[in-house]
Design an enzyme around this catalytic site. Structure first.
Site, short mmCIF file in Angstrom:
data_model
loop_
_atom_site.label_atom_id
_atom_site.label_comp_id
_atom_site.label_asym_id
_atom_site.label_seq_id
_atom_site.Cartn_x
_atom_site.Cartn_y
_atom_site.Cartn_z
N THR A 114 8.89 15.01 -21.52
CA THR A 114 10.32 15.27 -21.35
C THR A 114 11.03 15.41 -22.69
O THR A 114 11.92 16.25 -22.86
CB THR A 114 10.98 14.16 -20.51
N CYS A 115 10.63 14.60 -23.65
CA CYS A 115 11.23 14.65 -24.98
C CYS A 115 11.03 16.02 -25.62
O CYS A 115 11.91 16.56 -26.29
CB CYS A 115 10.63 13.57 -25.88
#
Length: 253
Positions: A114-115
């Site tokens: 997600t980062c």
């Protein structure tokens, strides 16, 4: 089987979270473990911070003072020569935050899904729009060292700043979103955002996902995923610390 010493026995229980830091009967380390008695708390700063003890600040809220610490960064220095012309530079957090209005977003780790797919790219995409709302700079912070953060930035396609030294982290960081290495977790602990995903992902101490506006060293606004920091939590919520939410907030001010 040899009998465990009182210190070793207590240390094991302490690490497991079964003995509190207030256990006065074993408040010092025996001389045999270092030449002279030392406060036991100094031997376990990381355990204390993870279990909400003396090393862990309460979660930052509007009005909280941002942590004062030093980031260990790498900057480009052509005098070093070779293929890796970089040197160490200590950058106090006050230099980045005092007298400025900045956006900072913390995330669990460089190179994580997600980062990498959404969180950092969103702020890079909206960099100019966010700055147009009266923001001096945008920082992406993770509990990773400077080497990992630089490689992640390059892998993400961020444009490296190789010459301009007007920003304390340059040359050698990036032109838009600056990547902050909080390798020792000092800023993250100070913000009360320290967490682990030991059982879930095999992570040690990391940052909970959040974003904040810090105005002259104080928290103006903060978005904490899930509303609070959770330890060894299964899900990785990503609903309010994104760039769009931040931009909407800034436009409303």
């Amino acid at each position: 089987v040899t009998k465990m010493s009182k210190f070793a026995r207590t240390a094991a229980l302490f690490s497991a979270g079964l003995v509190s830091c207030a256990a006065s009967s074993v408040s010092t380390v025996p001389r045999a473990f270092g030449g002279r008695a030392q406060p036991m708390l100094k031997q376990f700063p990381r355990v204390l911070s993870l279990r909400g003890g003396a090393g862990m600040a309460s979660t930052a809220t509007e009005g909280s003072v941002a942590p004062s610490m030093t980031f260990k960064c790498r900057v480009r220095d052509e005098s070093v020569g070779g293929d890796n012309p970089y040197t160490w530079k200590d950058i106090p957090s006050d230099l980045l935050l005092k007298g400025k209005r900045v956006v900072i977003f913390g995330l669990p780790g460089a190179f994580t899904p997600t980062c990498s797919s959404t969180h950092l790219p969103g702020y890079e995409k909206h960099y100019e729009a966010i700055k147009a709302c009266g923001v001096d700079e945008i920082y992406c912070l993770s509990v990773n060292d400077a080497f990992v953060m630089r490689k992640w930035g390059l892998d993400q396609g961020l444009e490296e700043e190789k010459k301009d030294a007007s920003h304390p982290m340059n040359p050698g960081n990036f032109k838009k979103v600056k990547l902050l290495p909080d390798g020792a977790c000092l800023f993250t602990r100070g913000m009360g955002m320290s967490c682990v995903w030991e059982k879930e992902r095999g992570f040690g101490e990391r940052s909970w996902r959040y974003s904040a506006v810090i105005n002259d060293g104080k928290v103006e606004k903060i978005f904490v995923e899930g509303g609070e920091v959770k330890q060894d939590f299964g899900p990785d919520p990503f609903e309010c610390s994104d760039a769009d939410t931040m931009l909407n907030y800034l436009k409303s001010k």
